[in-house]
Design a protein around this motif. Structure first.
Motif, PDB file in Angstrom:
ATOM      1  N   PRO A 316       0.844  -1.197   0.000  1.00 60.64           N
ATOM      2  CA  PRO A 316       0.000   0.000   0.000  1.00 60.64           C
ATOM      3  C   PRO A 316       0.880   1.249   0.000  1.00 60.64           C
ATOM      4  O   PRO A 316       1.953   1.253   0.625  1.00 60.64           O
ATOM      5  CB  PRO A 316      -0.779  -0.111   1.316  1.00 60.64           C
ATOM      6  CG  PRO A 316      -0.643  -1.549   1.727  1.00 60.64           C
ATOM      7  CD  PRO A 316       0.661  -2.020   1.189  1.00 60.64           C
ATOM      8  N   SER A 317       0.433   2.307  -0.704  1.00 66.32           N
ATOM      9  CA  SER A 317       1.311   3.480  -0.809  1.00 66.32           C
ATOM     10  C   SER A 317       1.515   4.148   0.551  1.00 66.32           C
ATOM     11  O   SER A 317       2.535   4.799   0.777  1.00 66.32           O
ATOM     12  CB  SER A 317       0.778   4.459  -1.849  1.00 66.32           C
ATOM     13  OG  SER A 317      -0.522   4.864  -1.523  1.00 66.32           O
ATOM     14  N   ALA A 318       0.555   3.962   1.490  1.00 64.93           N
ATOM     15  CA  ALA A 318       0.735   4.537   2.828  1.00 64.93           C
ATOM     16  C   ALA A 318       1.978   3.946   3.505  1.00 64.93           C
ATOM     17  O   ALA A 318       2.698   4.648   4.233  1.00 64.93           O
ATOM     18  CB  ALA A 318      -0.501   4.269   3.683  1.00 64.93           C
ATOM     19  N   GLU A 462      -8.299  -1.853  -0.242  1.00 69.37           N
ATOM     20  CA  GLU A 462      -7.284  -1.962   0.821  1.00 69.37           C
ATOM     21  C   GLU A 462      -6.371  -0.731   0.833  1.00 69.37           C
ATOM     22  O   GLU A 462      -6.014  -0.218   1.891  1.00 69.37           O
ATOM     23  CB  GLU A 462      -6.429  -3.225   0.611  1.00 69.37           C
ATOM     24  CG  GLU A 462      -7.182  -4.504   0.915  1.00 69.37           C
ATOM     25  CD  GLU A 462      -6.532  -5.742   0.307  1.00 69.37           C
ATOM     26  OE1 GLU A 462      -5.352  -5.685  -0.094  1.00 69.37           O
ATOM     27  OE2 GLU A 462      -7.223  -6.779   0.215  1.00 69.37           O
ATOM     28  N   GLU A 463      -5.995  -0.281  -0.364  1.00 70.83           N
ATOM     29  CA  GLU A 463      -5.113   0.893  -0.495  1.00 70.83           C
ATOM     30  C   GLU A 463      -5.698   2.086   0.274  1.00 70.83           C
ATOM     31  O   GLU A 463      -4.983   2.782   0.991  1.00 70.83           O
ATOM     32  CB  GLU A 463      -4.942   1.203  -1.994  1.00 70.83           C
ATOM     33  CG  GLU A 463      -4.407   2.568  -2.368  1.00 70.83           C
ATOM     34  CD  GLU A 463      -2.926   2.761  -2.084  1.00 70.83           C
ATOM     35  OE1 GLU A 463      -2.201   1.767  -1.904  1.00 70.83           O
ATOM     36  OE2 GLU A 463      -2.503   3.942  -2.014  1.00 70.83           O
ATOM     37  N   VAL A 464      -7.022   2.293   0.172  1.00 66.27           N
ATOM     38  CA  VAL A 464      -7.652   3.417   0.866  1.00 66.27           C
ATOM     39  C   VAL A 464      -7.732   3.132   2.367  1.00 66.27           C
ATOM     40  O   VAL A 464      -7.459   4.008   3.198  1.00 66.27           O
ATOM     41  CB  VAL A 464      -9.055   3.720   0.271  1.00 66.27           C
ATOM     42  CG1 VAL A 464      -9.660   4.950   0.932  1.00 66.27           C
ATOM     43  CG2 VAL A 464      -8.959   3.940  -1.237  1.00 66.27           C
ATOM     44  N   GLU A 505     -18.094   5.393  10.701  1.00 66.65           N
ATOM     45  CA  GLU A 505     -16.927   6.275  10.521  1.00 66.65           C
ATOM     46  C   GLU A 505     -16.059   5.785   9.360  1.00 66.65           C
ATOM     47  O   GLU A 505     -15.605   6.577   8.535  1.00 66.65           O
ATOM     48  CB  GLU A 505     -16.071   6.287  11.802  1.00 66.65           C
ATOM     49  CG  GLU A 505     -16.622   7.198  12.891  1.00 66.65           C
ATOM     50  CD  GLU A 505     -15.987   6.897  14.256  1.00 66.65           C
ATOM     51  OE1 GLU A 505     -16.371   7.580  15.197  1.00 66.65           O
ATOM     52  OE2 GLU A 505     -15.138   5.990  14.366  1.00 66.65           O
ATOM     53  N   LEU A 506     -15.826   4.466   9.318  1.00 71.70           N
ATOM     54  CA  LEU A 506     -14.990   3.923   8.246  1.00 71.70           C
ATOM     55  C   LEU A 506     -15.642   4.139   6.879  1.00 71.70           C
ATOM     56  O   LEU A 506     -14.966   4.496   5.911  1.00 71.70           O
ATOM     57  CB  LEU A 506     -14.741   2.421   8.474  1.00 71.70           C
ATOM     58  CG  LEU A 506     -13.667   2.101   9.517  1.00 71.70           C
ATOM     59  CD1 LEU A 506     -13.702   0.631   9.901  1.00 71.70           C
ATOM     60  CD2 LEU A 506     -12.273   2.466   8.983  1.00 71.70           C
ATOM     61  N   GLN A 512     -14.950   9.116   0.673  1.00 72.03           N
ATOM     62  CA  GLN A 512     -14.237  10.262   0.088  1.00 72.03           C
ATOM     63  C   GLN A 512     -13.365   9.833  -1.092  1.00 72.03           C
ATOM     64  O   GLN A 512     -12.959  10.642  -1.909  1.00 72.03           O
ATOM     65  CB  GLN A 512     -13.345  10.920   1.146  1.00 72.03           C
ATOM     66  CG  GLN A 512     -14.142  11.521   2.280  1.00 72.03           C
ATOM     67  CD  GLN A 512     -13.260  11.870   3.459  1.00 72.03           C
ATOM     68  OE1 GLN A 512     -12.057  12.053   3.330  1.00 72.03           O
ATOM     69  NE2 GLN A 512     -13.862  11.963   4.621  1.00 72.03           N
ATOM     70  N   ASN A 513     -13.016   8.538  -1.143  1.00 70.81           N
ATOM     71  CA  ASN A 513     -12.093   8.083  -2.185  1.00 70.81           C
ATOM     72  C   ASN A 513     -12.590   6.929  -3.031  1.00 70.81           C
ATOM     73  O   ASN A 513     -11.884   6.500  -3.937  1.00 70.81           O
ATOM     74  CB  ASN A 513     -10.765   7.656  -1.545  1.00 70.81           C
ATOM     75  CG  ASN A 513      -9.989   8.841  -1.057  1.00 70.81           C
ATOM     76  OD1 ASN A 513      -9.503   9.630  -1.845  1.00 70.81           O
ATOM     77  ND2 ASN A 513      -9.934   8.998   0.255  1.00 70.81           N
TER      78      ASN A 513
END
Ligand code: ADP
Length: 549
Positions: A316-318, A462-464, A505-506, A512-513
């Motif tokens: 993941p980029s995070a 998963e990335e988000v 919340e999740l 948003q993405n």
């Protein structure tokens, strides 16, 4: 393809392949090079131990000649079940120098699978480590035939005394004592000869034995050295198991440049960070799970950049961003056991360096372009074999052709033929191609979620999720749904001090993405089941998700 030999050409005559101008490619030649050029330099470090390249060559020659003395013949299998210790590195040279085939077994497997592998590979010798006695003893009992067992007693870990109840018929050093340090290695007459046998993880049935040839090992090692930039002054820390595709062929690559191997028995941040500082490590490899561990491990920012190559699963980029913040320079490769590990590489372009970190991480997170040793790659429809457009959207299967595709599966012509259908190696991974030609894996074919006729990439969701501040790990799988067919279900582990977010919340965060049809309908918190190579076991999660349906 054109052959000048068949054409009426002035080059078709007289020019013969003779001993002076042609030799079979083999990574065994790298050891001679390192020992001839850097004989007195340290080539292998393990705790307090330091071995020069000349000493390593002598030990590998001893191993090869001792294996022959105990009856190993060319073309037979020698299995090793070892952590990343010097004996494991030596086996990568010593075993094929005896003309034998190296079978490095994953030490996280259970006894039944180890017995299956020893039986299927018809192994003559097993070099192992006392720490694995709880698996090795029942595996040998199940195998029910004689295998010469050699115990590579680890003075660093077990203390200088051999354990009271020896696991092996002899110790590794006793075996080496029987060998001749000046014995000439048996080099392959043909570069197509097998050098190594690696078993797949066998998530669907028995593991398959992937056969590597000398030529492929040679070319993949050089390709890796070029792309990852290892050189004679590089110090390579062994955070990637050497049993995994022979350490993605870095066992041979680091030797090819005469760099230094730093062996590491256990992959733990408490061991890794001190080694990076003490040995001035410049390069290391690891699955994204290892990067996650390092990025979240309590440590200072590194004093100088360390290059890390990740792969084996999508990073993941995070996680890439978090690693950059710690001072690591992340490179990314994609591949499979069948292609000697790395087959594509996120080759960095000059303009990436000036991008904002989040944009750069997104570029690096893509699986990239083919390596120099893989002349052909296509992302194509598996039925029509028509390549997909470079539009970042149309999915196809990644197919590969080239020097670093396995010889085939051992004793399994049916599976080999299926893997090579239509003269391409079929990876079973679905990807898109971006306009710059870089591929991005969206899912393994069996992991893609189909909801109301739309494809949902589990990796994209998963990335988000990985960007949520409370999330440590995320895995998204299909959950059966009477209306949509399938809907995504997310399994999450949280960072140590995080409070559990509510599903609402999740969902708000994800919205948003992500398009709303991609939103997981259920969030489940708890540890994720992992395979022995650190991948999330999605099959198991799918079964769990099915029970919610
Ligand atoms: P196993 O199949 O036994 O898990 P492999 O190491 O051969 O072991 O796994 C290969 C698979 O891992 C690929 O088919 C792909 O799905 C996944 N994989 C490997 N590298 C990457 C990567 N960089 N990004 C995404 N997926 C990857």
């Amino acid at each position: 393809m054109v052959s000048v030999q068949d054409a009426p050409s002035i080059y078709a005559r007289d020019l013969e392949r003779v001993r002076a101008n042609h030799q079979s490619l083999s990574p065994l030649s790298f050891l001679d090079w390192a020992a001839d050029v850097f004989g007195d330099r340290v080539g292998c470090v393990y705790g307090e131990r330091r071995l020069t390249w000349r000493q390593i060559r002598a030990r590998c020659r001893r191993l090869a000649s001792a294996l022959r003395r105990v009856g190993v013949r060319p073309g037979e299998t020698v299995s090793v079940l070892l952590p990343n210790v010097p004996a494991m590195l030596e086996a990568h040279f010593g075993v094929p120098m005896a003309g034998a085939v190296l079978n490095a077994i994953n030490y996280r497997l259970d006894a039944a699978t180890v017995a299956f592998i020893l039986d299927h590979a018809e192994s003559k010798v097993l070099i192992t480590d006392n720490a694995f006695a709880p698996v090795v003893r029942p595996a040998l009992a199940k195998l029910g035939r004689h295998v010469l067992v050699v115990d590579a007693v680890d003075a660093e870990e077990d203390g200088p005394e051999p354990p009271g109840d020896p696991l092996g018929h002899l110790t590794y050093e006793e075996l080496l004592d029987q060998g001749d340090p000046d014995a000439s290695p048996i080099l392959p007459a043909d570069e197509w000869q097998p050098i190594s046998l690696c078993y797949t993880s066998g998530t669907t049935g028995n593991p398959k034995g992937v056969v590597y040839h000398h030529r492929g090992a040679y070319l993949n090692a050089l390709s890796n050295a070029l792309l990852f930039g290892v050189r004679s002054d590089s110090v390579y820390l062994w955070t990637l198991p050497m049993f995994h595709c022979n350490g993605w062929t870095f066992t041979w690559a680091v030797t090819a440049v005469g760099g230094t191997h730093v062996c590491l028995r256990k992959v733990e941040p408490a061991r890794i960070f001190p080694q990076i500082v003490a040995e001035k490590v410049t390069h290391l490899c690891g699955a994204p799970i290892v990067l996650n561990m390092l990025a979240n491990g309590a440590s200072e920012k590194l004093g100088r950049p360390v290059r890390v190559l990740t792969g084996g699963a999508a990073p993941p980029s995070a996680i890439i961003e978090a690693m950059e913040a710690k001072g690591f320079e992340v490179h990314h490769a994609y591949g499979l056991t069948e292609v000697y590990g790395p087959a594509t590489y996120g080759v960095p372009q000059a303009d990436w360096a000036s991008l904002p970190v989040q944009d750069r991480a997104a570029k690096i997170a893509r699986q990239g372009v083919r390596t120099p040793s893989m002349p052909e790659m296509q992302v194509a429809d598996p039925v029509t074999m028509r390549p997909v457009p470079h539009d970042s959207a149309t999915m196809g299967e990644i197919m590969l052709r080239g020097h670093t595709v396995m010889a085939g599966y051992l004793k399994n012509p049916k599976a080999t033929a299926a893997a090579f259908a239509g003269d391409w190696y079929h990876t079973g991974d679905l990807a898109v191609v971006h306009p710059d030609g870089y591929v991005e894996v969206k899912d393994r074919a069996k992991d893609i979620i189909i909801s109301g006729g739309e494809n949902i990439s589990s990796l994209e969701v998963e990335e988000v999720l990985y960007r949520h501040p409370a999330v440590l790990e995320a895995a998204v799988v299909a959950c059966p749904d009477s209306h949509w067919g399938e809907v995504p279900c997310a399994f999450l582990t949280l960072k140590p001090d995080a409070t559990e977010p509510t599903p609402a919340e999740l969902t708000l965060w994800l919205k948003q993405n992500l398009a709303s049809y991609k939103l997981p309908r259920r969030f489940v918190f708890g540890p994720l089941p992992k395979t022995s190579t650190g991948k999330v076991q999605k099959t198991e999660l799918r079964e769990r998700a099915a029970s919610f349906g």
